[in-house]
Write a protein that holds these residues in place. Structure first.
Motif, PDB file in Angstrom:
ATOM      1  N   GLY A   1      11.371   2.999 -59.989  1.00 28.02           N
ATOM      2  CA  GLY A   1      11.947   2.619 -58.709  1.00 28.02           C
ATOM      3  C   GLY A   1      13.305   3.234 -58.466  1.00 28.02           C
ATOM      4  N   ARG A   2      14.034   3.564 -59.513  1.00 26.06           N
ATOM      5  CA  ARG A   2      15.357   4.164 -59.329  1.00 26.06           C
ATOM      6  C   ARG A   2      15.267   5.606 -58.870  1.00 26.06           C
ATOM      7  NH1 ARG A   2      20.044   3.424 -63.712  1.00 26.06           N
ATOM      8  NH2 ARG A   2      19.904   1.380 -62.724  1.00 26.06           N
TER       9      ARG A   2
ATOM     10  N   GLY B   1      15.627  -4.873 -61.239  1.00 30.20           N
ATOM     11  CA  GLY B   1      16.883  -4.423 -61.823  1.00 30.20           C
ATOM     12  C   GLY B   1      17.915  -5.536 -61.919  1.00 30.20           C
ATOM     13  N   SER B   2      18.854  -5.351 -62.856  1.00 25.05           N
ATOM     14  CA  SER B   2      19.941  -6.308 -63.031  1.00 25.05           C
ATOM     15  C   SER B   2      21.207  -5.888 -62.311  1.00 25.05           C
ATOM     16  CB  SER B   2      20.254  -6.473 -64.523  1.00 25.05           C
ATOM     17  OG  SER B   2      20.636  -5.226 -65.093  1.00 25.05           O
TER      18      SER B   2
ATOM     19  N   SER C   1      20.830  -3.455 -76.631  1.00 26.53           N
ATOM     20  CA  SER C   1      19.547  -4.131 -76.438  1.00 26.53           C
ATOM     21  C   SER C   1      19.331  -4.547 -74.998  1.00 26.53           C
ATOM     22  CB  SER C   1      19.461  -5.363 -77.342  1.00 26.53           C
ATOM     23  OG  SER C   1      20.501  -6.276 -77.043  1.00 26.53           O
ATOM     24  N   ARG C   2      20.322  -4.339 -74.141  1.00 25.21           N
ATOM     25  CA  ARG C   2      20.136  -4.682 -72.740  1.00 25.21           C
ATOM     26  C   ARG C   2      19.124  -3.750 -72.107  1.00 25.21           C
ATOM     27  NH1 ARG C   2      26.519  -5.355 -71.008  1.00 25.21           N
ATOM     28  NH2 ARG C   2      26.979  -7.108 -72.381  1.00 25.21           N
ATOM     29  N   THR C   3      18.297  -4.304 -71.275  1.00 29.54           N
ATOM     30  CA  THR C   3      17.204  -3.527 -70.695  1.00 29.54           C
ATOM     31  C   THR C   3      17.465  -3.125 -69.267  1.00 29.54           C
ATOM     32  OG1 THR C   3      16.108  -5.565 -69.982  1.00 29.54           O
ATOM     33  CG2 THR C   3      15.554  -4.712 -72.164  1.00 29.54           C
ATOM     34  N   GLY C   4      18.485  -3.660 -68.610  1.00 29.00           N
ATOM     35  CA  GLY C   4      18.700  -3.381 -67.200  1.00 29.00           C
ATOM     36  C   GLY C   4      17.818  -4.204 -66.292  1.00 29.00           C
ATOM     37  N   LEU C   5      17.192  -5.267 -66.810  1.00 27.61           N
ATOM     38  CA  LEU C   5      16.333  -6.142 -66.027  1.00 27.61           C
ATOM     39  C   LEU C   5      17.013  -7.488 -65.846  1.00 27.61           C
ATOM     40  CD1 LEU C   5      12.877  -5.471 -67.743  1.00 27.61           C
ATOM     41  CD2 LEU C   5      13.834  -4.305 -65.757  1.00 27.61           C
ATOM     42  N   SER C   6      16.781  -8.099 -64.710  1.00 29.73           N
ATOM     43  CA  SER C   6      17.321  -9.432 -64.471  1.00 29.73           C
ATOM     44  C   SER C   6      16.496 -10.464 -65.241  1.00 29.73           C
ATOM     45  CB  SER C   6      17.279  -9.748 -62.977  1.00 29.73           C
ATOM     46  OG  SER C   6      15.938  -9.818 -62.515  1.00 29.73           O
TER      47      SER C   6
END
Length: 662
Positions: free
Chosen positions: A376-377, A390-391, A337-342
């Motif tokens: 952006g990546r 990003g995180s 469930s992690r989105t890679g966002l801070s």
């Protein structure tokens, strides 16, 4: 260092530490104004085209969520068109049924609210009468009421002298006439036409997107990334997988929260428990704000239903248990469930999309921001989006440490080191992070941007960091001693340390003494202190000195007579000549001790070090330096013959001798 060596070093570093993204730009980098102007233009288009773009955005996200289900049905043998239609029909039937159930429960709660009015008034009065003996709440209420009476009396007072009283305003009376049935039906259906039309548009768009998903992907690649198919394909796959995984895992997490919530509220006697469980499932899609709303509504109903306070406490306990379980058990378990966002990016994105598209934008904020981060990546012009949202850390560990060393902040540097050391050894941290950070400082020194005061500050912060990690070093030393004892008891060698990167572990340093000294500056002294701590972990007795002790021969007196090795550390690879001089000096004073030099490099791969004449060993990495310093090899007794210098005669003496010869 030559350009070829630099390329080799960068390639080897990438193999060791994984692909590295470079976020800094050179002075000749293009301006970011075109990208900024593009962002402003996109925001304007999103704002003014909300009526058209909002249904399309919902359709795209639903396509991401339903695509895995459609693909699974096709793998089971169902044709494409039936698979897509079945997927969409089932999904929207579930959504419509969900909405109807929620609407029915909301209407029931609205009808029952007047029955709870007496409990609400009684509890408010009890709150007013509670507090201290002086009745603070009651006094504040009386003050507010008196101010309100004064304001109302001021409005009713007659005007100033000489003027008549204010005439009474006429009361507006509106006459209602019975409307016709057609007009009544139109007034009821009219407000529903917009949502129904949007829902129909979303269904049609989702169906066509699922049917022509491959065709749309190819067209997108042709428009955006035809020149780099590999990068564009990766971007599309990552965006689709991250959004679909987020929506699916978030739905699972929310259901694991909402179903127990409904059961718990039903057990304690809250009316319409299914409504609050279903609302919790939906509202938890809204970051941070949704869970708060989902908690407040049942608490307010418990406040209104029960004349006492026990029901409120029970409901609060249910939410507390569910939050702890969800945050500490379910979400970490479902790591997808992690989105890679801070976290800050999620809050800012929620505010932005709520301003842009209202409540629907608030629900869509996280998936849309995930797509921006992926953009952006893979698109260089929008790289700042990944940096902002990003995180992942935007600085390498060595760059992060160097920044803390420059800032003179050993506490935060120690925190980063302890996080690293939770999984790796101290040798790995110094070799992969700390020494490369000092190499960055040395690179800045050679460019002339690092002053002498800054070098001393970097040295002081690094020494404090080494001192703060002394406890961890002692723990590792105890582990080494226990492993050696177990090895001796079992009569077999102990296995090498994980993550060491070498085929064999470092030798035992018990009973050995090593002298470490910096070569030319404070940065070299810091690297020598780190090497000294690693040798201490291996059980050796270590004496560390600074480069300033060498010219006045203090270092010569600091060297223990029973030393097994003397190690001189240099961060500048071009210090070969200076290293040769220092090694020769130590070698002539202590011919029975092994003397070597360390010319640090960034990567951890062994490579052929330069020859330093009389040096017994030359190392380039922390591991090789520690292994050579603790080796049992005898010192080299070969010394070069000293040249006998003769004083040259002056010109006058030479001329006279020449004349006398004539």
């Amino acid at each position: 260092m030559s350009s070829s060596d630099a390329k080799i070093t960068e390639a080897e570093l990438e193999n060791d530490l994984g692909p590295r993204r470079v976020y800094s730009t050179s002075p000749s980098a293009p301006s970011r104004m075109p990208a900024f102007a593009s962002v402003l233009a996109v925001i304007a288009i999103l704002y003014f085209g909300k009526e058209v773009l909002l249904p399309l955005a919902i359709a795209v996200l639903l396509t991401f969520a339903l695509a895995p289900i459609s693909s699974r049905l096709r793998k089971l043998g169902m044709p494409r068109i039936p698979a897509v239609i079945v997927t969409v029909v089932i999904a929207f039937l579930v959504l419509v049924l969900f909405g109807l159930v929620v609407a029915g429960h909301v209407a029931e709660v609205a009808q029952n609210l007047p029955a709870y009015q007496g409990n609400i008034i009684a509890k408010i009065r009890s709150l007013q009468e509670s507090g201290t003996d002086s009745g603070i709440v009651r006094r504040l209420t009386s003050v507010v009421e008196s101010v309100g009476r004064e304001l109302s009396n001021a409005e009713l007072r007659p005007g100033a002298p000489g003027t008549g009283s204010r005439p009474r305003e006429p009361v507006l009376v509106e006459i209602f006439a019975p409307s016709r049935p057609i007009e009544t039906l139109t007034s009821l259906i009219g407000p529903l036409l917009g949502p129904i039309a949007s829902l129909g548009l979303i269904i049609v768009v989702v169906i066509f997107m699922l049917l022509e998903r491959e065709e749309l992907r190819d067209r997108f690649i042709r428009l955006v990334g035809y020149g780099d198919l590999h990068r564009t394909t990766e971007a599309i796959q990552e965006a689709g997988s991250r959004v679909a995984r987020y929506l699916l895992m978030q739905l699972v997490v929310n259901c694991a929260y909402g179903v127990p919530l409904a059961l718990g509220l039903w057990a304690v006697g809250i009316p319409n428990p299914a409504l609050w469980g279903m609302l919790a499932i939906v509202l938890r899609f809204v970051p941070y704000i949704g869970p708060v709303i989902a908690t407040v509504l049942p608490l307010f109903l418990a406040f209104a239903v029960d004349p006492g306070w026990s029901l409120v406490l029970w409901v609060g306990a249910i939410f507390l248990v569910l939050e702890l379980t969800s945050n500490n058990v379910i979400e970490p378990w479902l790591y997808g469930s992690r989105t890679g966002l801070s976290p800050l990016a999620i809050i800012v994105a929620a505010i932005f999309w709520a301003w842009l598209w209202g409540p629907v934008g608030l629900v869509l904020s996280t998936p849309l921001t995930v797509c921006l981060a992926v953009l952006g990546r893979y698109v260089p012009q929008f790289e700042f989006l990944e940096v902002v949202f990003g995180s992942d850390p935007v600085l390498d560990p060595k760059e992060r440490l160097y920044q803390r060393l420059l800032a003179g902040d050993p506490d935060e540097a120690t925190d980063y080191a302890e996080e690293f050391l939770e999984e790796d050894y101290l040798e790995d941290y110094y070799g992969k992070v700390a020494i490369p950070a000092l190499l960055l400082a040395e690179k800045d020194r050679r460019r002339g941007v690092l002053t002498a005061e800054q070098m001393e500050q970097v040295f002081g912060t690094a020494i404090t960091l080494v001192s703060n990690l002394a406890e961890i070093a002692q723990e590792e030393e105890q582990e080494e001693e226990e492993e050696e004892e177990q090895k001796e008891a079992a009569g077999r060698p102990s296995p090498p340390k994980e993550g060491n990167g070498d085929e064999s572990e470092l030798p035992d340093g018990r009973g050995k003494t090593v002298f470490c000294v910096g070569g030319r500056g404070p940065l070299d002294d810091a690297s020598a202190a780190m090497l000294a701590q690693i040798l201490q972990v291996q059980g050796a007795e270590v004496v560390a000195a600074r480069h300033s002790d060498i010219p006045n021969r203090r270092a010569m007196s600091l060297v223990p007579k029973q030393s097994n090795a003397i190690v001189v550390c240099f961060l500048n690879e071009d210090s070969t000549r200076h290293a040769t001089i220092l090694v020769r000096r130590f070698k002539r004073i202590y011919p029975a001790i092994r003397v070597g030099a360390v010319l640090w490099v960034e990567n951890q791969k062994e490579r052929q070090p330069p020859a330093l004449g009389e040096a017994d060993f030359v190392a380039t990495t922390l591991t090789s330096a520690a292994r050579e310093a603790l080796a049992d090899a005898p010192p080299s007794l070969v010394t070069t013959a000293r040249k006998i210098r003769t004083r040259r005669s002056s010109n006058k003496t030479g001329i006279a001798a020449a004349r006398s010869g004539i």
